[in-house]
Design a protein around this motif. Structure first.
Motif, PDB file in Angstrom:
ATOM      1  N   ALA A 313     -15.345 -59.055  96.825  1.00  0.00           N
ATOM      2  CA  ALA A 313     -14.184 -59.051  97.720  1.00  0.00           C
ATOM      3  C   ALA A 313     -12.904 -58.646  96.987  1.00  0.00           C
ATOM      4  O   ALA A 313     -12.143 -57.789  97.451  1.00  0.00           O
ATOM      5  CB  ALA A 313     -14.026 -60.420  98.366  1.00  0.00           C
ATOM      6  N   ILE A 314     -12.649 -59.254  95.834  1.00  0.00           N
ATOM      7  CA  ILE A 314     -11.407 -58.965  95.129  1.00  0.00           C
ATOM      8  C   ILE A 314     -11.420 -57.554  94.555  1.00  0.00           C
ATOM      9  O   ILE A 314     -10.371 -56.908  94.417  1.00  0.00           O
ATOM     10  CB  ILE A 314     -11.153 -60.018  94.017  1.00  0.00           C
ATOM     11  CG1 ILE A 314      -9.674 -60.029  93.613  1.00  0.00           C
ATOM     12  CG2 ILE A 314     -12.036 -59.755  92.818  1.00  0.00           C
ATOM     13  CD1 ILE A 314      -8.761 -60.542  94.687  1.00  0.00           C
ATOM     14  N   SER A 315     -12.609 -57.040  94.230  1.00  0.00           N
ATOM     15  CA  SER A 315     -12.697 -55.674  93.714  1.00  0.00           C
ATOM     16  C   SER A 315     -12.398 -54.648  94.797  1.00  0.00           C
ATOM     17  O   SER A 315     -11.911 -53.555  94.502  1.00  0.00           O
ATOM     18  CB  SER A 315     -14.084 -55.425  93.125  1.00  0.00           C
ATOM     19  OG  SER A 315     -14.313 -56.256  92.008  1.00  0.00           O
ATOM     20  N   VAL A 316     -12.717 -54.978  96.066  1.00  0.00           N
ATOM     21  CA  VAL A 316     -12.358 -54.086  97.170  1.00  0.00           C
ATOM     22  C   VAL A 316     -10.839 -53.961  97.268  1.00  0.00           C
ATOM     23  O   VAL A 316     -10.300 -52.870  97.490  1.00  0.00           O
ATOM     24  CB  VAL A 316     -12.954 -54.614  98.498  1.00  0.00           C
ATOM     25  CG1 VAL A 316     -12.386 -53.836  99.678  1.00  0.00           C
ATOM     26  CG2 VAL A 316     -14.475 -54.491  98.474  1.00  0.00           C
ATOM     27  N   VAL A 317     -10.127 -55.069  97.088  1.00  0.00           N
ATOM     28  CA  VAL A 317      -8.661 -55.026  97.079  1.00  0.00           C
ATOM     29  C   VAL A 317      -8.171 -54.206  95.887  1.00  0.00           C
ATOM     30  O   VAL A 317      -7.198 -53.450  95.991  1.00  0.00           O
ATOM     31  CB  VAL A 317      -8.074 -56.451  97.034  1.00  0.00           C
ATOM     32  CG1 VAL A 317      -6.547 -56.398  97.119  1.00  0.00           C
ATOM     33  CG2 VAL A 317      -8.628 -57.298  98.157  1.00  0.00           C
ATOM     34  N   MET A 318      -8.854 -54.345  94.768  1.00  0.00           N
ATOM     35  CA  MET A 318      -8.491 -53.571  93.586  1.00  0.00           C
ATOM     36  C   MET A 318      -8.616 -52.077  93.856  1.00  0.00           C
ATOM     37  O   MET A 318      -7.776 -51.284  93.409  1.00  0.00           O
ATOM     38  CB  MET A 318      -9.381 -53.976  92.408  1.00  0.00           C
ATOM     39  CG  MET A 318      -9.022 -53.314  91.091  1.00  0.00           C
ATOM     40  SD  MET A 318     -10.118 -53.853  89.755  1.00  0.00           S
ATOM     41  CE  MET A 318      -9.318 -53.064  88.350  1.00  0.00           C
ATOM     42  N   GLN A 319      -9.662 -51.698  94.600  1.00  0.00           N
ATOM     43  CA  GLN A 319      -9.813 -50.288  94.989  1.00  0.00           C
ATOM     44  C   GLN A 319      -8.597 -49.794  95.754  1.00  0.00           C
ATOM     45  O   GLN A 319      -8.092 -48.689  95.534  1.00  0.00           O
ATOM     46  CB  GLN A 319     -11.044 -50.116  95.880  1.00  0.00           C
ATOM     47  CG  GLN A 319     -12.353 -50.050  95.158  1.00  0.00           C
ATOM     48  CD  GLN A 319     -13.480 -49.814  96.148  1.00  0.00           C
ATOM     49  OE1 GLN A 319     -13.346 -49.041  97.078  1.00  0.00           O
ATOM     50  NE2 GLN A 319     -14.573 -50.502  95.943  1.00  0.00           N
ATOM     51  N   GLN A 320      -8.124 -50.601  96.694  1.00  0.00           N
ATOM     52  CA  GLN A 320      -6.964 -50.206  97.504  1.00  0.00           C
ATOM     53  C   GLN A 320      -5.740 -49.968  96.628  1.00  0.00           C
ATOM     54  O   GLN A 320      -5.003 -49.000  96.820  1.00  0.00           O
ATOM     55  CB  GLN A 320      -6.676 -51.287  98.549  1.00  0.00           C
ATOM     56  CG  GLN A 320      -7.798 -51.500  99.559  1.00  0.00           C
ATOM     57  CD  GLN A 320      -7.489 -52.634 100.515  1.00  0.00           C
ATOM     58  OE1 GLN A 320      -6.525 -53.371 100.343  1.00  0.00           O
ATOM     59  NE2 GLN A 320      -8.324 -52.791 101.539  1.00  0.00           N
ATOM     60  N   ILE A 321      -5.518 -50.855  95.666  1.00  0.00           N
ATOM     61  CA  ILE A 321      -4.349 -50.721  94.807  1.00  0.00           C
ATOM     62  C   ILE A 321      -4.492 -49.490  93.902  1.00  0.00           C
ATOM     63  O   ILE A 321      -3.528 -48.731  93.696  1.00  0.00           O
ATOM     64  CB  ILE A 321      -4.164 -51.996  93.961  1.00  0.00           C
ATOM     65  CG1 ILE A 321      -3.854 -53.183  94.880  1.00  0.00           C
ATOM     66  CG2 ILE A 321      -3.056 -51.812  92.936  1.00  0.00           C
ATOM     67  CD1 ILE A 321      -3.745 -54.503  94.159  1.00  0.00           C
TER      68      ILE A 321
END
Length: 453
Positions: A313-321
């Motif tokens: 989950a947190i890596s998906v947010v990292m992708q966005q950033i």
């Protein structure tokens, strides 16, 4: 200071935390939080992204189920039966027990889908037997670590589920595509193992007896049935990977609960091991487990899921950033600048290999797959084939220092210090790199079993 300077400082800070052993999830989370504040993104955005992953990711439901399957087959005794069968087939060769442990890793992987579970289970079972049989303890532990790499390639595979979810590819196709490459990985490591054992004279030979092979094969029928159930259901389209995971869990649960009363009824408990094993083979049941043990088994699986799911989950947010920062464009332009088909392919492989040396396969997949896969597709690499190339490379990262998760797992379950494993892991690493190159240059190995559409 500029936003770029702040993000650079944050990146250096979390890198230091990683070097001091802070869990990867916290390292990524700290970077995401810090970068979000710098870029003016609200915490609501992070919460919404995390929620979307778990509410829209139906395919991810297969992940905890396959993790639970691995624990169930271990506790029920099915894994031991598969190991006995592998040894009966290979024990007549020099280094047969070591080769059998690699074969057992492949069979276990075909049910569990986890590299760490494969290494821990086979290592804890067969490492003592190998050291008693005259094998070097370092070599025995390195063999368990190397064998675990196929845990995420031979279907079912947890990381294939994640890759399919991220790249919108049919998970069933990815599972089927991993069969031949995973088998080649096992074969390459077995050949390496045989050469090492021939040079050192390790291993006690046992005669090849078809009666022994037959008995152990019949004794392991529950394991074979579980493997066949998963592959048949997915290949024929009878159920999705998520449904296959649920069916397999149900099967293993029933087997474990039914087998324990039979095991006790036959009076196997309390007997000398040779007598018990003889009756054990004759009656064709496994030890099983009781209802009271299910909570502890489930809790262990939940702990592993609790580590992986937040990381996804947190890596998906990292992708966005990273996308907002233009990282995808920078890496993309670098890879595209290499030239045509083979240049892009080999550059992508090099990036995956280096990343696997310092990161676990999950963050490597989540961060790099969305960047590299579209570029590879643009130069003509078939998406499913590239998925296999990518994940075989990621699996090799399990035995490449300084990270090498399987090395830590093998060290933990065998008691052999981490750095003492490295002497013999180099040979296995060379074998896996050779197989990786063959898979990359031969797309048919990944696609020939795919169902026609």
């Amino acid at each position: 200071m500029t936003d770029g300077t702040w993000i650079t400082l944050i990146s250096l800070g979390v890198t230091v935390l990683f070097m001091f052993g802070v869990p990867v999830f916290l390292v990524i989370a700290y970077w995401v939080l810090g970068s979000s504040f710098v870029l003016g993104m609200t915490l609501d955005n992070i919460g919404a992204a995390l929620s979307d992953v778990f509410t829209d990711g139906f395919a991810l439901l297969a992940m905890p189920l396959f993790i639970l399957t691995g624990d169930l087959i271990n506790r029920s005794g099915i894994a031991r039966r598969l190991s006995d069968f592998a040894y009966a087939c290979l024990g007549w060769l020099r280094g047969g027990l070591a080769m059998a442990s690699l074969g057992a890793c492949g069979l276990f992987a075909a049910i569990s889908g986890s590299n760490s579970a494969t290494t821990a289970t086979i290592g804890s079972m067969l490492h003592p037997e190998m050291t008693k049989g005259g094998y070097d303890a370092r070599f025995s532990a390195a063999t368990a670590a190397a064998g675990g790499t196929v845990g995420i390639i031979i279907p079912p595979s947890i990381i294939f589920i994640v890759y399919g979810f991220l790249m919108n590819l049919p998970i069933s196709d990815l599972f089927v595509a991993g069969i031949i490459p995973g088998t080649l990985m096992v074969g390459g490591m077995m050949l390496t193992c045989w050469v090492i054992c021939m040079v050192n004279g390790w291993g006690h030979l046992i005669p090849l007896q078809m009666s022994r092979v037959g008995k152990t094969a019949v004794g392991a029928w529950l394991g074979f049935f579980a493997i066949g159930l998963v592959l048949w259901g997915i290949y024929t389209g009878k159920f999705s990977p998520t449904e296959a995971a649920g069916v397999t869990v149900g099967f293993c649960l029933i087997v474990g609960l039914v087998s324990l009363p039979l095991y006790r009824l036959m009076g196997l408990q309390g007997q000398d091991r040779p007598v018990a094993e003889k009756r054990y083979r004759e009656m064709l049941v496994v030890e099983g487990f009781s209802l009271t043990e299910i909570p502890s088994i489930t809790m262990r699986s939940a702990q592993i899921t609790g580590i992986l799911a937040p990381l996804i989950a947190i890596s998906v947010v990292m992708q966005q950033i990273l996308s907002l920062l233009g990282a995808q464009e920078v890496i993309g332009e670098f890879v595209r600048g290499m030239g045509g088909y083979h240049a892009v392919l080999f550059t992508s492989m090099a990036i995956v290999f280096v990343s696997g040396m310092i990161l676990e396969s999950l963050p490597v997949t989540i961060i790099l797959a969305p960047i590299l896969a579209p570029i590879a597709h643009s130069v003509g690499v078939e998406p499913v084939h590239f998925a296999v190339i990518f994940l075989v490379g990621a699996s090799i990262g399990f035995i490449t220092p300084p990270y090498g998760l399987n090395l830590y797992v093998a060290s933990g379950v065998t008691g052999v210090p981490y750095f003492r494993l490295l002497r013999y892991i180099v040979a296995y690493l060379g074998a896996l790199l050779a197989v990786w190159m063959i898979v990359a240059l031969t797309p048919e190995l990944s696609t020939m079993l795919l169902p026609t559409r």
